[in-house]
Write a protein that holds these residues in place. Structure first.
Motif, PDB file in Angstrom:
ATOM      1  N   GLY A  13       0.856  -1.180   0.000  1.00  0.00           N
ATOM      2  CA  GLY A  13       0.000   0.000   0.000  1.00  0.00           C
ATOM      3  C   GLY A  13       0.890   1.226   0.000  1.00  0.00           C
ATOM      4  N   TYR A  14       0.304   2.401   0.074  1.00  0.00           N
ATOM      5  CA  TYR A  14       1.081   3.637   0.041  1.00  0.00           C
ATOM      6  C   TYR A  14       0.516   4.659   1.020  1.00  0.00           C
ATOM      7  CZ  TYR A  14       3.048   1.933  -4.381  1.00  0.00           C
ATOM      8  OH  TYR A  14       3.679   1.188  -5.340  1.00  0.00           O
ATOM      9  N   ILE A  15       1.407   5.345   1.720  1.00  0.00           N
ATOM     10  CA  ILE A  15       1.067   6.566   2.446  1.00  0.00           C
ATOM     11  C   ILE A  15       1.456   7.725   1.537  1.00  0.00           C
ATOM     12  CG2 ILE A  15       1.474   7.987   4.479  1.00  0.00           C
ATOM     13  CD1 ILE A  15       0.097   5.453   5.264  1.00  0.00           C
ATOM     14  N   ILE A  16       0.469   8.462   1.092  1.00  0.00           N
ATOM     15  CA  ILE A  16       0.681   9.522   0.106  1.00  0.00           C
ATOM     16  C   ILE A  16       0.533  10.879   0.792  1.00  0.00           C
ATOM     17  CG2 ILE A  16      -0.130  10.482  -2.089  1.00  0.00           C
ATOM     18  CD1 ILE A  16      -1.535   7.663  -2.485  1.00  0.00           C
ATOM     19  N   ARG A  17       1.544  11.710   0.682  1.00  0.00           N
ATOM     20  CA  ARG A  17       1.478  13.083   1.191  1.00  0.00           C
ATOM     21  C   ARG A  17       1.345  14.010  -0.013  1.00  0.00           C
ATOM     22  NH1 ARG A  17       2.491  13.322   6.533  1.00  0.00           N
ATOM     23  NH2 ARG A  17       3.687  11.623   7.493  1.00  0.00           N
ATOM     24  N   MET A  18       0.210  14.670  -0.078  1.00  0.00           N
ATOM     25  CA  MET A  18      -0.091  15.468  -1.264  1.00  0.00           C
ATOM     26  C   MET A  18      -1.133  16.519  -0.911  1.00  0.00           C
ATOM     27  SD  MET A  18      -1.423  13.943  -4.926  1.00  0.00           S
ATOM     28  CE  MET A  18      -1.461  14.937  -6.409  1.00  0.00           C
ATOM     29  N   GLY A  19      -0.942  17.715  -1.390  1.00  0.00           N
ATOM     30  CA  GLY A  19      -1.937  18.765  -1.192  1.00  0.00           C
ATOM     31  C   GLY A  19      -2.232  19.048   0.270  1.00  0.00           C
ATOM     32  N   GLY A  20      -1.242  18.878   1.133  1.00  0.00           N
ATOM     33  CA  GLY A  20      -1.431  19.131   2.555  1.00  0.00           C
ATOM     34  C   GLY A  20      -2.177  18.030   3.283  1.00  0.00           C
ATOM     35  N   LYS A  21      -2.430  16.890   2.628  1.00  0.00           N
ATOM     36  CA  LYS A  21      -3.160  15.769   3.224  1.00  0.00           C
ATOM     37  C   LYS A  21      -2.283  14.523   3.259  1.00  0.00           C
ATOM     38  CE  LYS A  21      -6.855  18.200   3.717  1.00  0.00           C
ATOM     39  NZ  LYS A  21      -7.254  18.628   5.080  1.00  0.00           N
ATOM     40  N   THR A  22      -2.608  13.648   4.202  1.00  0.00           N
ATOM     41  CA  THR A  22      -1.980  12.336   4.263  1.00  0.00           C
ATOM     42  C   THR A  22      -3.040  11.295   3.941  1.00  0.00           C
ATOM     43  OG1 THR A  22      -0.374  13.065   5.927  1.00  0.00           O
ATOM     44  CG2 THR A  22      -0.751  10.687   5.736  1.00  0.00           C
ATOM     45  N   VAL A  23      -2.826  10.584   2.844  1.00  0.00           N
ATOM     46  CA  VAL A  23      -3.802   9.630   2.314  1.00  0.00           C
ATOM     47  C   VAL A  23      -3.185   8.234   2.346  1.00  0.00           C
ATOM     48  CG1 VAL A  23      -5.219   8.987   0.330  1.00  0.00           C
ATOM     49  CG2 VAL A  23      -4.797  11.416   0.827  1.00  0.00           C
ATOM     50  N   TYR A  24      -3.887   7.293   2.940  1.00  0.00           N
ATOM     51  CA  TYR A  24      -3.443   5.901   2.968  1.00  0.00           C
ATOM     52  C   TYR A  24      -4.230   5.115   1.941  1.00  0.00           C
ATOM     53  CZ  TYR A  24      -3.090   1.076   4.813  1.00  0.00           C
ATOM     54  OH  TYR A  24      -2.912  -0.285   4.964  1.00  0.00           O
ATOM     55  N   PHE A  25      -3.537   4.663   0.909  1.00  0.00           N
ATOM     56  CA  PHE A  25      -4.127   3.777  -0.094  1.00  0.00           C
ATOM     57  C   PHE A  25      -3.695   2.367   0.275  1.00  0.00           C
ATOM     58  CE2 PHE A  25      -3.469   1.513  -4.203  1.00  0.00           C
ATOM     59  CZ  PHE A  25      -4.809   1.372  -4.535  1.00  0.00           C
ATOM     60  N   ALA A  26      -4.642   1.562   0.772  1.00  0.00           N
ATOM     61  CA  ALA A  26      -4.295   0.269   1.347  1.00  0.00           C
ATOM     62  C   ALA A  26      -4.004  -0.795   0.303  1.00  0.00           C
ATOM     63  CB  ALA A  26      -5.421  -0.207   2.269  1.00  0.00           C
ATOM     64  N   GLY A  27      -4.437  -0.603  -0.952  1.00  0.00           N
ATOM     65  CA  GLY A  27      -4.322  -1.673  -1.926  1.00  0.00           C
ATOM     66  C   GLY A  27      -5.216  -2.838  -1.528  1.00  0.00           C
ATOM     67  N   ASP A  28      -4.872  -4.023  -1.995  1.00  0.00           N
ATOM     68  CA  ASP A  28      -5.583  -5.230  -1.574  1.00  0.00           C
ATOM     69  C   ASP A  28      -4.929  -5.742  -0.298  1.00  0.00           C
ATOM     70  OD1 ASP A  28      -7.263  -5.173  -3.718  1.00  0.00           O
ATOM     71  OD2 ASP A  28      -6.717  -7.143  -4.493  1.00  0.00           O
ATOM     72  N   THR A  29      -5.707  -5.906   0.752  1.00  0.00           N
ATOM     73  CA  THR A  29      -5.095  -6.372   1.997  1.00  0.00           C
ATOM     74  C   THR A  29      -6.128  -6.986   2.925  1.00  0.00           C
ATOM     75  OG1 THR A  29      -3.590  -5.751   3.798  1.00  0.00           O
ATOM     76  CG2 THR A  29      -5.331  -4.171   3.260  1.00  0.00           C
ATOM     77  N   ALA A  30      -5.650  -7.893   3.753  1.00  0.00           N
ATOM     78  CA  ALA A  30      -6.370  -8.313   4.941  1.00  0.00           C
ATOM     79  C   ALA A  30      -6.056  -7.306   6.046  1.00  0.00           C
ATOM     80  CB  ALA A  30      -5.914  -9.710   5.359  1.00  0.00           C
ATOM     81  N   ILE A  31      -6.823  -7.348   7.108  1.00  0.00           N
ATOM     82  CA  ILE A  31      -6.459  -6.550   8.271  1.00  0.00           C
ATOM     83  C   ILE A  31      -5.185  -7.132   8.886  1.00  0.00           C
ATOM     84  CG2 ILE A  31      -7.892  -7.890   9.876  1.00  0.00           C
ATOM     85  CD1 ILE A  31      -8.517  -5.221  11.296  1.00  0.00           C
ATOM     86  N   PHE A  32      -4.315  -6.289   9.418  1.00  0.00           N
ATOM     87  CA  PHE A  32      -3.123  -6.770  10.102  1.00  0.00           C
ATOM     88  C   PHE A  32      -2.801  -5.810  11.240  1.00  0.00           C
ATOM     89  CE2 PHE A  32      -1.873  -4.273   6.422  1.00  0.00           C
ATOM     90  CZ  PHE A  32      -0.874  -3.421   6.880  1.00  0.00           C
ATOM     91  N   SER A  33      -2.191  -6.342  12.283  1.00  0.00           N
ATOM     92  CA  SER A  33      -2.056  -5.583  13.526  1.00  0.00           C
ATOM     93  C   SER A  33      -1.177  -4.345  13.375  1.00  0.00           C
ATOM     94  CB  SER A  33      -1.514  -6.477  14.642  1.00  0.00           C
ATOM     95  OG  SER A  33      -0.244  -7.008  14.297  1.00  0.00           O
ATOM     96  N   ASP A  34      -0.249  -4.347  12.410  1.00  0.00           N
ATOM     97  CA  ASP A  34       0.623  -3.181  12.243  1.00  0.00           C
ATOM     98  C   ASP A  34      -0.102  -1.972  11.668  1.00  0.00           C
ATOM     99  OD1 ASP A  34       2.767  -4.372  13.377  1.00  0.00           O
ATOM    100  OD2 ASP A  34       3.937  -4.627  11.543  1.00  0.00           O
ATOM    101  N   MET A  35      -1.387  -2.116  11.354  1.00  0.00           N
ATOM    102  CA  MET A  35      -2.152  -0.927  11.002  1.00  0.00           C
ATOM    103  C   MET A  35      -2.170   0.057  12.171  1.00  0.00           C
ATOM    104  SD  MET A  35      -5.330  -2.352   8.725  1.00  0.00           S
ATOM    105  CE  MET A  35      -5.097  -2.805   7.002  1.00  0.00           C
ATOM    106  N   ARG A  36      -2.065  -0.465  13.375  1.00  0.00           N
ATOM    107  CA  ARG A  36      -1.957   0.430  14.537  1.00  0.00           C
ATOM    108  C   ARG A  36      -0.700   1.293  14.426  1.00  0.00           C
ATOM    109  NH1 ARG A  36      -3.374  -4.485  17.376  1.00  0.00           N
ATOM    110  NH2 ARG A  36      -5.419  -4.364  18.377  1.00  0.00           N
ATOM    111  N   PHE A  37       0.387   0.670  13.995  1.00  0.00           N
ATOM    112  CA  PHE A  37       1.640   1.412  13.822  1.00  0.00           C
ATOM    113  C   PHE A  37       1.498   2.490  12.758  1.00  0.00           C
ATOM    114  CE2 PHE A  37       5.401   1.850  11.068  1.00  0.00           C
ATOM    115  CZ  PHE A  37       6.220   2.558  11.937  1.00  0.00           C
ATOM    116  N   LEU A  38       0.825   2.153  11.649  1.00  0.00           N
ATOM    117  CA  LEU A  38       0.646   3.147  10.595  1.00  0.00           C
ATOM    118  C   LEU A  38      -0.090   4.370  11.138  1.00  0.00           C
ATOM    119  CD1 LEU A  38      -0.345   0.927   7.522  1.00  0.00           C
ATOM    120  CD2 LEU A  38       1.913   1.778   8.160  1.00  0.00           C
ATOM    121  N   GLY A  39      -1.093   4.126  11.987  1.00  0.00           N
ATOM    122  CA  GLY A  39      -1.834   5.234  12.583  1.00  0.00           C
ATOM    123  C   GLY A  39      -1.003   6.032  13.563  1.00  0.00           C
ATOM    124  N   GLU A  40      -0.095   5.358  14.268  1.00  0.00           N
ATOM    125  CA  GLU A  40       0.789   6.053  15.200  1.00  0.00           C
ATOM    126  C   GLU A  40       1.875   6.826  14.450  1.00  0.00           C
ATOM    127  OE1 GLU A  40       2.320   2.999  17.680  1.00  0.00           O
ATOM    128  OE2 GLU A  40       0.418   2.634  18.712  1.00  0.00           O
TER     129      GLU A  40
END
Length: 223
Positions: free
Chosen positions: A120-147
């Protein structure tokens, strides 16, 4: 102002008025596609993996527009493009681009090519942070991405069967701490049919995120 236009499935365009970033351009053969491959614009194409419903029209669009294509090296190896138009990277890497930056992050999914990985991608653009997850199952490190990042908009698959379904996507939104969620990768075929309004209720009950349902062909200003 950053504008998101949803073309269906996992294909969307982020436009800051100067730069255009296109994700997973599966348009030809996509029954929900809101544009054809010969019409879409792009300066940068982000590929999450090599399955046909994501890799799709990357070759044709990059040839026509001259867009730079970003992805893992094994996926990019399937494209017949000059090296100058390809930027290979891998999980954890950050790439500075004219519009801001992208960081490649983990996705739990098969890659569609030997030796590759889905991302997936964390995109910084236009003053925003956008997470494009792609195809994925849930995984616990999503907590890390949010942190790690204050995510303004999370683009999450909800179709189930091939990716996480609505319940897991709602929990993912909570773990990510996303301010807004936009569901993607659903209703392309019966096997991934979902009711986005039901997901909206589920997600907003489970997290602090506001859900915006963007229909194929529609645009949303990411305020």
């Amino acid at each position: 102002m950053l504008t998101l236009t949803y073309y269906g499935h996992s294909c969307l365009l982020l436009d800051d008025g100067t730069h255009k970033v296109l994700t997973d351009p599966f348009l030809t053969g996509n029954p929900t596609a809101a544009i054809t491959a010969d019409k879409v614009a792009a300066d940068t194409i982000l590929l999450s993996h090599a399955h046909g419903d994501h890799f799709g029209d990357a070759q044709a669009i990059a040839e026509r527009t001259g867009a730079e294509v970003v992805g893992v090296p094994e996926v990019l190896g399937l494209l017949r493009l000059p090296g100058a138009k390809l930027h290979g990277m891998n999980l954890g890497g950050t790439l500075a681009l004219a519009f801001g930056s992208v960081r490649m992050v983990l996705a739990r999914h098969s890659s569609g090519v030997a030796g590759g990985c889905a991302c997936g991608y964390i995109i910084r653009m236009g003053g925003k942070t956008v997470y494009f997850a792609g195809d994925t199952a849930i995984f616990s490190d999503m907590r890390f991405l949010g942190e790690r990042d204050a995510i303004d908009y999370a683009l999450l698959p909800i179709g189930d069967n091939y990716t996480m379904g609505p319940e897991d996507a709602a929990l993912a939104a909570k773990w990510l701490g996303a301010k807004h969620v936009i569901p993607i990768h659903y209703n392309t075929w019966p096997i991934i049919a979902q009711d986005p309004e039901e997901f909206k209720k589920l997600c907003e009950a489970a997290s602090d995120a506001k859900v915006s349902i963007v229909k194929p062909g529609a645009s949303l200003e990411l305020a």
